[in-house]
Write a protein that holds these residues in place. Structure first.
Motif, mmCIF file in Angstrom:
data_model
loop_
_atom_site.group_PDB
_atom_site.id
_atom_site.type_symbol
_atom_site.label_atom_id
_atom_site.label_comp_id
_atom_site.label_asym_id
_atom_site.label_seq_id
_atom_site.Cartn_x
_atom_site.Cartn_y
_atom_site.Cartn_z
ATOM 1 N N MET A 1 3.172 -4.797 5.487
ATOM 2 C CA MET A 1 3.853 -3.342 5.440
ATOM 3 C C MET A 1 2.358 -2.230 5.352
ATOM 4 O O MET A 1 1.534 -2.732 5.531
ATOM 5 C CB MET A 1 4.154 -3.104 3.869
ATOM 6 N N ARG A 2 2.653 -1.144 5.742
ATOM 7 C CA ARG A 2 1.785 -0.124 5.930
ATOM 8 C C ARG A 2 1.247 0.516 4.629
ATOM 9 O O ARG A 2 2.008 0.357 3.731
ATOM 10 C CB ARG A 2 2.148 1.005 6.915
ATOM 11 N N ALA A 3 -0.031 0.901 4.746
ATOM 12 C CA ALA A 3 -0.591 1.493 3.376
ATOM 13 C C ALA A 3 0.163 2.706 3.241
ATOM 14 O O ALA A 3 0.743 3.401 4.464
ATOM 15 C CB ALA A 3 -2.220 1.796 3.876
ATOM 16 N N THR A 4 0.306 3.331 2.264
ATOM 17 C CA THR A 4 0.896 4.551 1.809
ATOM 18 C C THR A 4 -0.263 5.569 1.034
ATOM 19 O O THR A 4 -1.322 5.122 1.103
ATOM 20 C CB THR A 4 1.930 4.208 0.531
ATOM 21 N N VAL A 5 0.507 6.702 1.084
ATOM 22 C CA VAL A 5 -0.475 7.940 0.571
ATOM 23 C C VAL A 5 0.003 8.161 -0.923
ATOM 24 O O VAL A 5 1.004 8.003 -1.249
ATOM 25 C CB VAL A 5 -0.429 9.214 1.334
ATOM 26 N N PRO A 6 -0.843 8.360 -1.604
ATOM 27 C CA PRO A 6 -0.449 8.943 -2.901
ATOM 28 C C PRO A 6 0.655 9.860 -3.159
ATOM 29 O O PRO A 6 0.767 10.909 -2.392
ATOM 30 C CB PRO A 6 -1.751 9.597 -3.606
ATOM 31 N N GLY A 7 1.730 9.528 -4.086
ATOM 32 C CA GLY A 7 3.139 10.352 -4.215
ATOM 33 C C GLY A 7 4.087 9.992 -3.157
ATOM 34 O O GLY A 7 5.145 10.284 -3.365
ATOM 35 N N GLN A 8 3.777 9.027 -2.370
ATOM 36 C CA GLN A 8 4.736 8.562 -1.379
ATOM 37 C C GLN A 8 5.791 7.513 -2.266
ATOM 38 O O GLN A 8 5.277 6.785 -2.899
ATOM 39 C CB GLN A 8 4.253 7.593 -0.302
ATOM 40 N N GLN A 9 6.834 7.987 -2.021
ATOM 41 C CA GLN A 9 7.926 6.873 -3.076
ATOM 42 C C GLN A 9 8.605 5.889 -2.197
ATOM 43 O O GLN A 9 9.223 5.091 -2.911
ATOM 44 C CB GLN A 9 8.838 7.882 -3.538
ATOM 45 N N VAL A 10 8.592 5.780 -0.912
ATOM 46 C CA VAL A 10 9.222 4.613 -0.170
ATOM 47 C C VAL A 10 8.196 4.217 0.761
ATOM 48 O O VAL A 10 7.254 4.623 1.348
ATOM 49 C CB VAL A 10 10.417 5.073 0.540
ATOM 50 N N ALA A 11 8.546 2.783 1.066
ATOM 51 C CA ALA A 11 7.662 2.045 2.056
ATOM 52 C C ALA A 11 8.522 1.059 2.699
ATOM 53 O O ALA A 11 9.598 0.797 2.100
ATOM 54 C CB ALA A 11 6.308 1.499 1.220
ATOM 55 N N GLY A 12 8.252 0.468 4.074
ATOM 56 C CA GLY A 12 9.032 -0.583 4.575
ATOM 57 C C GLY A 12 7.955 -1.841 4.570
ATOM 58 O O GLY A 12 6.845 -1.850 4.698
ATOM 59 N N ALA A 13 8.761 -2.948 4.469
ATOM 60 C CA ALA A 13 7.979 -4.309 4.691
ATOM 61 C C ALA A 13 8.587 -5.032 5.961
ATOM 62 O O ALA A 13 10.279 -5.008 6.208
ATOM 63 C CB ALA A 13 8.527 -5.135 3.300
ATOM 64 N N TYR A 14 7.996 -5.634 6.580
ATOM 65 C CA TYR A 14 8.329 -6.344 7.919
ATOM 66 C C TYR A 14 7.928 -7.634 7.993
ATOM 67 O O TYR A 14 7.163 -8.193 7.235
ATOM 68 C CB TYR A 14 7.707 -5.418 9.137
ATOM 69 N N MET A 15 8.621 -8.537 8.545
ATOM 70 C CA MET A 15 8.339 -10.155 8.447
ATOM 71 C C MET A 15 9.440 -10.778 9.576
ATOM 72 O O MET A 15 10.253 -10.295 10.170
ATOM 73 C CB MET A 15 8.693 -10.850 7.163
ATOM 74 N N ASP A 16 9.086 -11.994 9.854
ATOM 75 C CA ASP A 16 9.957 -12.887 10.649
ATOM 76 C C ASP A 16 10.265 -13.896 9.770
ATOM 77 O O ASP A 16 9.572 -14.543 9.269
ATOM 78 C CB ASP A 16 9.042 -13.601 11.730
ATOM 79 N N ILE A 17 11.789 -14.245 9.828
ATOM 80 C CA ILE A 17 12.356 -15.199 8.904
ATOM 81 C C ILE A 17 13.227 -16.380 9.890
ATOM 82 O O ILE A 17 13.794 -15.680 10.781
ATOM 83 C CB ILE A 17 13.288 -14.669 7.918
ATOM 84 N N THR A 18 12.852 -17.561 9.558
ATOM 85 C CA THR A 18 13.502 -18.680 10.293
ATOM 86 C C THR A 18 14.082 -19.506 9.331
ATOM 87 O O THR A 18 13.398 -20.117 8.618
ATOM 88 C CB THR A 18 12.469 -19.255 11.303
ATOM 89 N N SER A 19 15.427 -19.803 9.371
ATOM 90 C CA SER A 19 16.311 -20.455 8.655
ATOM 91 C C SER A 19 16.589 -21.877 9.558
ATOM 92 O O SER A 19 17.110 -21.757 10.350
ATOM 93 C CB SER A 19 17.471 -19.913 8.027
ATOM 94 N N PHE B 1 15.501 -3.886 11.820
ATOM 95 C CA PHE B 1 15.930 -4.250 10.792
ATOM 96 C C PHE B 1 14.678 -4.422 9.503
ATOM 97 O O PHE B 1 13.537 -4.798 10.523
ATOM 98 C CB PHE B 1 16.547 -5.977 10.386
ATOM 99 N N HIS B 2 14.623 -4.239 8.395
ATOM 100 C CA HIS B 2 13.293 -4.048 7.681
ATOM 101 C C HIS B 2 13.927 -3.935 6.216
ATOM 102 O O HIS B 2 14.859 -4.026 5.772
ATOM 103 C CB HIS B 2 12.232 -2.775 7.996
ATOM 104 N N LEU B 3 12.995 -4.063 5.268
ATOM 105 C CA LEU B 3 13.127 -3.982 3.880
ATOM 106 C C LEU B 3 12.735 -2.764 3.595
ATOM 107 O O LEU B 3 11.434 -2.349 3.942
ATOM 108 C CB LEU B 3 12.391 -5.135 3.015
ATOM 109 N N MET B 4 13.455 -1.905 2.626
ATOM 110 C CA MET B 4 12.938 -0.785 2.207
ATOM 111 C C MET B 4 12.531 -0.824 0.655
ATOM 112 O O MET B 4 13.514 -1.314 -0.166
ATOM 113 C CB MET B 4 13.882 0.385 2.427
ATOM 114 N N LEU B 5 11.292 -0.474 0.333
ATOM 115 C CA LEU B 5 10.958 -0.524 -1.050
ATOM 116 C C LEU B 5 11.100 1.131 -1.425
ATOM 117 O O LEU B 5 10.474 1.959 -0.997
ATOM 118 C CB LEU B 5 9.495 -0.975 -1.183
ATOM 119 N N PHE B 6 11.687 1.238 -2.637
ATOM 120 C CA PHE B 6 12.049 2.532 -3.160
ATOM 121 C C PHE B 6 11.216 2.551 -4.545
ATOM 122 O O PHE B 6 10.946 1.657 -5.374
ATOM 123 C CB PHE B 6 13.407 3.014 -3.546
ATOM 124 N N ASP B 7 10.914 4.042 -5.078
ATOM 125 C CA ASP B 7 10.210 4.297 -6.323
ATOM 126 C C ASP B 7 8.942 3.305 -6.506
ATOM 127 O O ASP B 7 8.961 2.490 -7.465
ATOM 128 C CB ASP B 7 11.166 3.803 -7.334
#
Length: 146
Positions: free
Chosen positions: A28-46, A98-104
């Motif tokens: 995931m990317r670094a964030t700045v102070p006060g930023q409330q959301v971020a994205g997470a990325y990955m490769d998944i194989t089942s 597609f990605h995961l969003m992290l909130f709060d």
């Protein structure tokens, strides 16, 4: 005593099945102070047909599966409740898709930090498994600093 041994074997089998889902390139990317959301990325194989049905992290108040795409020249992002994980195919969660969003967010993420994430995977037979991963925080351009 025999019941505890059986329970131990059942738990071991469950964790082994969860370990069969391969998750790589988690970042995931670094964030700045006060930023409330971020994205997470990955490769998944089942190894079998399954679905990603949720994610959690102690670093965020809420996490959702999202899809970002262009629609008639306009970038749109929306939540999706599940993400198909076809047997043996690597599904990429990446910027612009597609990605995961992290909130709060509980605090800013700095380059080099590690963010724990729990993925909830549901197999074709409706069995749910938790796969624990760690996202490496990269600089804002998405590159890992050395």
């Amino acid at each position: 005593m025999k019941q505890f041994a059986m329970l131990g074997l059942a738990l071991l089998a469950q964790s082994a099945m969860a370990a069969d889902v391969k998750v790589e390139n988690i970042w995931m990317r670094a964030t700045v102070p006060g930023q409330q959301v971020a994205g997470a990325y990955m490769d998944i194989t089942s190894p079998e047909n399954a679905r990603l049905i949720g994610a959690q992290s102690p670093a965020a108040g809420n996490m959702e599966i999202h899809l970002m795409r262009m629609n008639h020249g306009v970038m749109e992002m929306r939540e999706v409740k599940t993400l198909a994980l076809p047997k043996g195919k690597t599904v990429k969660l990446a910027p612009g898709g597609f990605h995961l969003m992290l909130f709060d967010l509980k605090q800013p993420f700095k380059t080099g930090e590690a963010v724990p994430i729990k993925l909830t995977i549901e197999t074709a037979n409706k069995k749910r498994e938790i796969v624990e991963v760690t996202a490496q925080v990269r600089d804002p351009s998405g590159q890992m600093m050395h």
